[in-house]
Design an enzyme around this catalytic site. Sequence first.
Site, PDB file in Angstrom:
ATOM      1  N   GLY A 161      -6.507   1.913   1.779  1.00 28.80           N
ATOM      2  CA  GLY A 161      -6.135   0.488   2.412  1.00 28.80           C
ATOM      3  C   GLY A 161      -4.686   0.376   2.658  1.00 28.80           C
ATOM      4  CB  CYS A 162      -2.935  -2.349   4.697  1.00 26.29           C
ATOM      5  SG  CYS A 162      -3.836  -3.921   4.266  1.00 26.29           S
ATOM      6  CE1 TYR A 163      -0.683  -7.002   0.940  1.00 27.46           C
ATOM      7  CE2 TYR A 163      -2.965  -7.517   0.577  1.00 27.46           C
ATOM      8  CZ  TYR A 163      -1.861  -7.920   1.160  1.00 27.46           C
ATOM      9  OH  TYR A 163      -1.560  -9.024   1.396  1.00 27.46           O
TER      10      TYR A 163
END
Length: 341
Positions: A151-153
């Site tokens: 994921g991005c985070y």
Amino acid sequence: MNAAIVGASGYGGETLVKLLSAHPKVTLKAVTSRSKAGEPVSSVIPAMRGVLDDMLFENSDPAELAAREDIDVAFLALPHGAAAEYARHLVDAGKKVIDLSADFRISDPAIYEEFYGASHPDVDLLAKAEYVMPELSDDAWEQKELFACPGCYPTSILVPLLPLVKAGLVSKEHIVVNSYSGTSGAGKQSKEAFSYCEVNESSKAYGLPKHRHLSEIEEQLSKAAEDKVIIQFNPHLAPMNRGIATTITVPSAGATLEELYAEWEKCYSDKPFVCILPSSTRPDTKYVVGTNRVDMSAVKDDRTGNFVITSAEDNLVKGASGQAIQILNLWQGWDETTGLI
């Protein structure tokens, strides 16, 4: 490679279309979207005018897509829960799958259910999937058929923090992470909360205290530490289109700043998409937007004994679509920067 993008009308899917249409070793064979089926790709994604004028969005049917002989690899840019159905059909048909959803990021089905509010849609297939962070995963992942893209985070947090946890240079306790994401991270939504007047000139925290990405972050850190790691993760919505800025406060385990930087250099000196900045410099989202790069730096606060680590990335490229293509490049034995610089 002949590729398909499933769910290509969202921000992540659009970014995949743009990157793969210019990739020198990939031929884009199918772009799907149930809501846009039959519409020209260049009308829905105007940036593709003159590039994909003859391509139409196709209806997203898992069985039909799996039966296609002209597709070698499929990128799934779908919501969690929906991706698993496509992955099952495609893997059973001998296709390689790179999934950008959360369906295969978490190895423990119980944790998936805890954070996503539903039982895992395909536990048997989950056991065959491999979570791949290109800079940190070992070579064994390349033998799998189903790859989970981080994921991005988590990418903005794990790239700087995981090597330090693994090396024992930082504490496994009292880790606090504050992250600020552009509104594209929420996807294409018509909700009032994401309208221009609500988002512009404003910033706020959300998803407290148990954002879904926390499950992925803690699982990966715990594996690296060979011990349970629990962090305080505080995500924020920032008034910008794209980009993630992350600040990590973590107690030093007696390590010096020089030792921290030495560990980063050992881990990332030959990694083209990790840029280690001097301690006097702070990463800035405007310099990573449009790139597949993570910029990061650190300082040590002698008053508190904490390291303060900062990172920046593009949530749609390194945080999603670019990283997925980086996985494809490495799996195929191509230069990992192909189509990304």
